[in-house]
Design a protein around this motif. Structure first.
Motif, PDB file in Angstrom:
ATOM      1  N   PHE A  40       0.858  -1.196   0.000  1.00  0.00           N
ATOM      2  CA  PHE A  40       0.000   0.000   0.000  1.00  0.00           C
ATOM      3  C   PHE A  40       0.889   1.239   0.000  1.00  0.00           C
ATOM      4  O   PHE A  40       2.061   1.165   0.394  1.00  0.00           O
ATOM      5  N   PRO A  41       0.375   2.377  -0.477  1.00  0.00           N
ATOM      6  CA  PRO A  41       1.212   3.577  -0.576  1.00  0.00           C
ATOM      7  C   PRO A  41       1.663   4.066   0.801  1.00  0.00           C
ATOM      8  O   PRO A  41       0.879   4.073   1.750  1.00  0.00           O
ATOM      9  N   TRP A  46       1.211  11.976   6.067  1.00  0.00           N
ATOM     10  CA  TRP A  46      -0.173  11.582   6.367  1.00  0.00           C
ATOM     11  C   TRP A  46      -0.201  10.596   7.542  1.00  0.00           C
ATOM     12  O   TRP A  46      -0.979  10.768   8.481  1.00  0.00           O
ATOM     13  N   LEU A  47       0.682   9.599   7.502  1.00  0.00           N
ATOM     14  CA  LEU A  47       0.741   8.623   8.603  1.00  0.00           C
ATOM     15  C   LEU A  47       1.138   9.310   9.911  1.00  0.00           C
ATOM     16  O   LEU A  47       0.593   9.000  10.968  1.00  0.00           O
ATOM     17  N   LYS A  57      -6.331   0.882  13.928  1.00  0.00           N
ATOM     18  CA  LYS A  57      -7.241   1.945  13.460  1.00  0.00           C
ATOM     19  C   LYS A  57      -6.617   2.706  12.288  1.00  0.00           C
ATOM     20  O   LYS A  57      -7.324   3.138  11.371  1.00  0.00           O
ATOM     21  N   ILE A  58      -5.294   2.877  12.335  1.00  0.00           N
ATOM     22  CA  ILE A  58      -4.609   3.518  11.206  1.00  0.00           C
ATOM     23  C   ILE A  58      -4.819   2.681   9.941  1.00  0.00           C
ATOM     24  O   ILE A  58      -5.035   3.221   8.861  1.00  0.00           O
ATOM     25  N   LEU A  59      -4.818   1.346  10.086  1.00  0.00           N
ATOM     26  CA  LEU A  59      -5.045   0.475   8.928  1.00  0.00           C
ATOM     27  C   LEU A  59      -6.430   0.685   8.324  1.00  0.00           C
ATOM     28  O   LEU A  59      -6.596   0.655   7.103  1.00  0.00           O
ATOM     29  N   SER A  60      -7.429   0.926   9.173  1.00  0.00           N
ATOM     30  CA  SER A  60      -8.774   1.227   8.663  1.00  0.00           C
ATOM     31  C   SER A  60      -8.748   2.514   7.841  1.00  0.00           C
ATOM     32  O   SER A  60      -9.414   2.624   6.803  1.00  0.00           O
ATOM     33  N   GLU A  61      -7.951   3.494   8.298  1.00  0.00           N
ATOM     34  CA  GLU A  61      -7.795   4.751   7.551  1.00  0.00           C
ATOM     35  C   GLU A  61      -7.071   4.504   6.221  1.00  0.00           C
ATOM     36  O   GLU A  61      -7.427   5.087   5.195  1.00  0.00           O
ATOM     37  N   VAL A  62      -6.055   3.649   6.235  1.00  0.00           N
ATOM     38  CA  VAL A  62      -5.326   3.287   5.008  1.00  0.00           C
ATOM     39  C   VAL A  62      -6.297   2.660   4.007  1.00  0.00           C
ATOM     40  O   VAL A  62      -6.321   3.015   2.821  1.00  0.00           O
TER      41      VAL A  62
END
Length: 199
Positions: A40-41, A46-47, A57-62
């Motif tokens: 994934f990019p 952004w991260l 939760k960050i993965l849900s945003e990704v």
């Protein structure tokens, strides 16, 4: 020493990553490896802006940002394992640790972090900070994470203090929002200096 007056507060609540310990470069390296592994990019800025949010939760945003359907549990486990295996997790950040040291024994001190409990306790112990704390609240301990106020409200509760008796130290916008939502003043770490943001 900084010019912020802390005399009104009975409790100091510190975020950990990027506030007490400069773990952000190590976290970003772990995210880079995870992005490469799961294709994934990787957008560092952004991260970084999602600092304070647990990895899953960050993965849900990704997924939402890039229209992907990665399994947040599997991918975040890889990221956390990658981070845990790193030799160097970062130096302590002097401006916040000076404040912590100067009020040791005079005020109650807690950490309120978006990291998982096992990782947070390991990092705090390694940095020599854990033994100085009266309470530690992690992503494992609350349902709703930053920008919700729950992390800091639980920390105040564990210190047996009201929200208005505590001040929060943070380094991300999400963290500042969480502090203000909790009804607490916030001190931001900005370029190695402490900047006061009243609620």
């Amino acid at each position: 020493m900084n010019t912020i007056d802390f005399s009104a507060y009975k409790g100091l609540i510190f975020d950990m990553d990027g506030t007490l310990i400069d773990t952000m470069p190590a976290h970003m390296a772990a995210w880079q490896a995870t992005a490469d592994r799961f294709n994934f990019p990787f957008h560092q800025d952004w991260l970084h802006s999602l600092g304070g949010m647990p990895s899953f939760k960050i993965l849900s945003e990704v997924n939402r940002e890039h229209g992907l359907s990665l399994d947040p549990k599997i991918v975040s486990r890889f990221k956390m394992d990658t981070f845990a295996e790193m030799e160097e997790h970062g130096e302590i950040i002097s401006c916040t640790n000076i404040v912590l040291e100067s009020f040791l024994g005079n005020k109650k001190i807690a950490v309120g972090t978006g990291s998982q409990r096992d990782c947070a306790l390991r990092l705090l112990a390694k940095a020599g900070i854990l033994s100085k704390l009266d309470a530690v609240v992690t992503a494992t301990d609350v349902e709703r994470h930053k920008p919700f106020p729950d992390t800091f409200l639980l920390a105040a509760e564990q210190l047996c203090l009201g929200a208005d008796e505590c001040v929060v130290f943070e380094d991300t916008e999400l963290g500042k929002q969480a502090a203000h939502a909790a009804g607490m003043d916030c001190v931001m770490v900005e370029s190695g200096k402490l900047i006061f943001h009243p609620k």
